[in-house]
Design a protein around this motif. Sequence first.
Motif, PDB file in Angstrom:
ATOM      1  N   GLU A  36       0.833  -1.218   0.000  1.00  0.00           N
ATOM      2  CA  GLU A  36       0.000   0.000   0.000  1.00  0.00           C
ATOM      3  C   GLU A  36       0.862   1.260   0.000  1.00  0.00           C
ATOM      4  O   GLU A  36       0.516   2.252  -0.645  1.00  0.00           O
ATOM      5  CB  GLU A  36      -0.967   0.007   1.176  1.00  0.00           C
ATOM      6  N   LEU A  37       2.003   1.245   0.704  1.00  0.00           N
ATOM      7  CA  LEU A  37       2.904   2.402   0.652  1.00  0.00           C
ATOM      8  C   LEU A  37       3.422   2.612  -0.764  1.00  0.00           C
ATOM      9  O   LEU A  37       3.507   3.750  -1.244  1.00  0.00           O
ATOM     10  CB  LEU A  37       4.074   2.220   1.625  1.00  0.00           C
ATOM     11  N   ILE A  38       3.760   1.525  -1.450  1.00  0.00           N
ATOM     12  CA  ILE A  38       4.191   1.616  -2.849  1.00  0.00           C
ATOM     13  C   ILE A  38       3.087   2.249  -3.690  1.00  0.00           C
ATOM     14  O   ILE A  38       3.333   3.173  -4.475  1.00  0.00           O
ATOM     15  CB  ILE A  38       4.554   0.216  -3.397  1.00  0.00           C
ATOM     16  N   LYS A  39       1.878   1.756  -3.521  1.00  0.00           N
ATOM     17  CA  LYS A  39       0.748   2.255  -4.313  1.00  0.00           C
ATOM     18  C   LYS A  39       0.488   3.734  -4.041  1.00  0.00           C
ATOM     19  O   LYS A  39       0.237   4.504  -4.968  1.00  0.00           O
ATOM     20  CB  LYS A  39      -0.506   1.426  -4.030  1.00  0.00           C
ATOM     21  N   LEU A  40       0.558   4.111  -2.788  1.00  0.00           N
ATOM     22  CA  LEU A  40       0.334   5.515  -2.443  1.00  0.00           C
ATOM     23  C   LEU A  40       1.434   6.418  -2.997  1.00  0.00           C
ATOM     24  O   LEU A  40       1.154   7.470  -3.574  1.00  0.00           O
ATOM     25  CB  LEU A  40       0.232   5.682  -0.927  1.00  0.00           C
ATOM     26  N   ARG A  41       2.687   6.009  -2.836  1.00  0.00           N
ATOM     27  CA  ARG A  41       3.788   6.875  -3.278  1.00  0.00           C
ATOM     28  C   ARG A  41       3.792   7.036  -4.792  1.00  0.00           C
ATOM     29  O   ARG A  41       3.947   8.151  -5.299  1.00  0.00           O
ATOM     30  CB  ARG A  41       5.141   6.348  -2.782  1.00  0.00           C
ATOM     31  N   SER A  43       1.255   6.745  -6.768  1.00  0.00           N
ATOM     32  CA  SER A  43       0.058   7.518  -7.107  1.00  0.00           C
ATOM     33  C   SER A  43       0.237   9.001  -6.799  1.00  0.00           C
ATOM     34  O   SER A  43      -0.290   9.851  -7.525  1.00  0.00           O
ATOM     35  CB  SER A  43      -1.162   6.952  -6.374  1.00  0.00           C
ATOM     36  N   GLN A  44       0.978   9.319  -5.731  1.00  0.00           N
ATOM     37  CA  GLN A  44       1.301  10.726  -5.454  1.00  0.00           C
ATOM     38  C   GLN A  44       2.122  11.311  -6.603  1.00  0.00           C
ATOM     39  O   GLN A  44       1.837  12.411  -7.078  1.00  0.00           O
ATOM     40  CB  GLN A  44       2.102  10.848  -4.152  1.00  0.00           C
ATOM     41  N   THR A  96       9.102   4.743 -11.018  1.00  0.00           N
ATOM     42  CA  THR A  96       7.989   5.568 -11.511  1.00  0.00           C
ATOM     43  C   THR A  96       8.499   6.651 -12.456  1.00  0.00           C
ATOM     44  O   THR A  96       7.838   6.991 -13.440  1.00  0.00           O
ATOM     45  CB  THR A  96       7.209   6.170 -10.324  1.00  0.00           C
ATOM     46  N   ARG A  97       9.688   7.163 -12.172  1.00  0.00           N
ATOM     47  CA  ARG A  97      10.312   8.204 -13.022  1.00  0.00           C
ATOM     48  C   ARG A  97      11.510   7.617 -13.776  1.00  0.00           C
ATOM     49  O   ARG A  97      12.550   8.262 -13.893  1.00  0.00           O
ATOM     50  CB  ARG A  97      10.786   9.349 -12.138  1.00  0.00           C
ATOM     51  N   ILE A  98      11.379   6.437 -14.292  1.00  0.00           N
ATOM     52  CA  ILE A  98      12.510   5.680 -14.838  1.00  0.00           C
ATOM     53  C   ILE A  98      13.258   6.413 -15.942  1.00  0.00           C
ATOM     54  O   ILE A  98      14.460   6.231 -16.112  1.00  0.00           O
ATOM     55  CB  ILE A  98      12.073   4.267 -15.292  1.00  0.00           C
ATOM     56  N   SER A  99      12.586   7.267 -16.685  1.00  0.00           N
ATOM     57  CA  SER A  99      13.263   7.967 -17.782  1.00  0.00           C
ATOM     58  C   SER A  99      14.233   9.030 -17.279  1.00  0.00           C
ATOM     59  O   SER A  99      15.102   9.473 -18.030  1.00  0.00           O
ATOM     60  CB  SER A  99      12.247   8.603 -18.735  1.00  0.00           C
ATOM     61  N   ASP A 100      14.129   9.417 -16.011  1.00  0.00           N
ATOM     62  CA  ASP A 100      15.038  10.433 -15.468  1.00  0.00           C
ATOM     63  C   ASP A 100      16.472   9.925 -15.345  1.00  0.00           C
ATOM     64  O   ASP A 100      17.402  10.588 -15.762  1.00  0.00           O
ATOM     65  CB  ASP A 100      14.565  10.923 -14.098  1.00  0.00           C
ATOM     66  N   LEU A 123       8.811  -6.600  -5.813  1.00  0.00           N
ATOM     67  CA  LEU A 123       8.724  -5.149  -5.645  1.00  0.00           C
ATOM     68  C   LEU A 123       8.595  -4.446  -6.992  1.00  0.00           C
ATOM     69  O   LEU A 123       7.753  -3.552  -7.161  1.00  0.00           O
ATOM     70  CB  LEU A 123       9.950  -4.621  -4.897  1.00  0.00           C
ATOM     71  N   VAL A 124       9.413  -4.837  -7.950  1.00  0.00           N
ATOM     72  CA  VAL A 124       9.361  -4.225  -9.278  1.00  0.00           C
ATOM     73  C   VAL A 124       7.988  -4.455  -9.909  1.00  0.00           C
ATOM     74  O   VAL A 124       7.406  -3.540 -10.509  1.00  0.00           O
ATOM     75  CB  VAL A 124      10.493  -4.755 -10.181  1.00  0.00           C
ATOM     76  N   MET A 125       7.441  -5.649  -9.741  1.00  0.00           N
ATOM     77  CA  MET A 125       6.123  -5.936 -10.297  1.00  0.00           C
ATOM     78  C   MET A 125       5.043  -5.104  -9.602  1.00  0.00           C
ATOM     79  O   MET A 125       4.118  -4.600 -10.250  1.00  0.00           O
ATOM     80  CB  MET A 125       5.814  -7.429 -10.196  1.00  0.00           C
ATOM     81  N   ALA A 126       5.150  -4.932  -8.285  1.00  0.00           N
ATOM     82  CA  ALA A 126       4.177  -4.108  -7.553  1.00  0.00           C
ATOM     83  C   ALA A 126       4.233  -2.663  -8.023  1.00  0.00           C
ATOM     84  O   ALA A 126       3.194  -2.008  -8.216  1.00  0.00           O
ATOM     85  CB  ALA A 126       4.436  -4.198  -6.048  1.00  0.00           C
ATOM     86  N   ILE A 127       5.429  -2.152  -8.226  1.00  0.00           N
ATOM     87  CA  ILE A 127       5.595  -0.772  -8.689  1.00  0.00           C
ATOM     88  C   ILE A 127       5.061  -0.626 -10.110  1.00  0.00           C
ATOM     89  O   ILE A 127       4.368   0.355 -10.432  1.00  0.00           O
ATOM     90  CB  ILE A 127       7.074  -0.341  -8.579  1.00  0.00           C
ATOM     91  N   ASN A 128       5.346  -1.595 -10.952  1.00  0.00           N
ATOM     92  CA  ASN A 128       4.825  -1.546 -12.320  1.00  0.00           C
ATOM     93  C   ASN A 128       3.306  -1.644 -12.346  1.00  0.00           C
ATOM     94  O   ASN A 128       2.651  -0.954 -13.138  1.00  0.00           O
ATOM     95  CB  ASN A 128       5.448  -2.653 -13.175  1.00  0.00           C
ATOM     96  N   ALA A 129       2.735  -2.479 -11.495  1.00  0.00           N
ATOM     97  CA  ALA A 129       1.280  -2.635 -11.464  1.00  0.00           C
ATOM     98  C   ALA A 129       0.604  -1.316 -11.126  1.00  0.00           C
ATOM     99  O   ALA A 129      -0.309  -0.881 -11.836  1.00  0.00           O
ATOM    100  CB  ALA A 129       0.878  -3.724 -10.475  1.00  0.00           C
ATOM    101  N   ILE A 130       1.039  -0.656 -10.060  1.00  0.00           N
ATOM    102  CA  ILE A 130       0.357   0.584  -9.680  1.00  0.00           C
ATOM    103  C   ILE A 130       0.594   1.679 -10.716  1.00  0.00           C
ATOM    104  O   ILE A 130      -0.306   2.472 -10.995  1.00  0.00           O
ATOM    105  CB  ILE A 130       0.728   1.054  -8.253  1.00  0.00           C
ATOM    106  N   ASN A 131       1.756   1.706 -11.329  1.00  0.00           N
ATOM    107  CA  ASN A 131       1.971   2.692 -12.386  1.00  0.00           C
ATOM    108  C   ASN A 131       1.025   2.439 -13.558  1.00  0.00           C
ATOM    109  O   ASN A 131       0.503   3.385 -14.152  1.00  0.00           O
ATOM    110  CB  ASN A 131       3.433   2.703 -12.829  1.00  0.00           C
ATOM    111  N   SER A 132       0.763   1.181 -13.877  1.00  0.00           N
ATOM    112  CA  SER A 132      -0.203   0.866 -14.937  1.00  0.00           C
ATOM    113  C   SER A 132      -1.609   1.282 -14.534  1.00  0.00           C
ATOM    114  O   SER A 132      -2.331   1.904 -15.324  1.00  0.00           O
ATOM    115  CB  SER A 132      -0.174  -0.632 -15.256  1.00  0.00           C
ATOM    116  N   TRP A 133      -2.012   0.945 -13.305  1.00  0.00           N
ATOM    117  CA  TRP A 133      -3.347   1.359 -12.832  1.00  0.00           C
ATOM    118  C   TRP A 133      -3.477   2.881 -12.852  1.00  0.00           C
ATOM    119  O   TRP A 133      -4.517   3.408 -13.265  1.00  0.00           O
ATOM    120  CB  TRP A 133      -3.608   0.838 -11.420  1.00  0.00           C
TER     121      TRP A 133
END
Length: 145
Positions: A36-41, A43-44, A96-100, A123-133
């Motif tokens: 949930e912290l991953i999803k919140l961050r 999403s912020q 989330t800002r991978i192009s930077d 972790l990478v999959m969780a971060i990718n999932a929320i970025n897709s959502w």
Amino acid sequence: MSVRMDYRKENPAAYQALLGLEKFVVESSLDKKLIELIKLRASQINGCAFCLNMHAKDARAMGETEQRIYLLNAWREAPYYTAAERAVLALTEVITRISDAGVPQHIYDDVREHFDGKQFVELVMAINAINSWNRIAISTGMMPN
């Protein structure tokens, strides 16, 4: 902003595909509060109001404190996060800002101090999932409810 479409009705197969990734994340070995912290961050960073609203509610339901939710965007300055959480939040930001700048070696190394290889992939999959959502919600105009 207004709702543009219900993507779930427009293309159920696409929705099911992303649900498959979400199922993998939920069934992973990762702590549910950490997810949930991953999803919140993420999403912020992405500015996804729909996801911020949903995941703040979910985090509260899991027992996350208001203080940690409110201070998440200032996690570096707030003393309320563990070293492992800090490593994951840094990873969440760079992915989330991978192009930077990609994923710097020191961030990878910091995460690996706390998580094994299998968990790193989770972790990478969780971060990718929320970025897709986030991207789907923003693109289709989903609104918090």
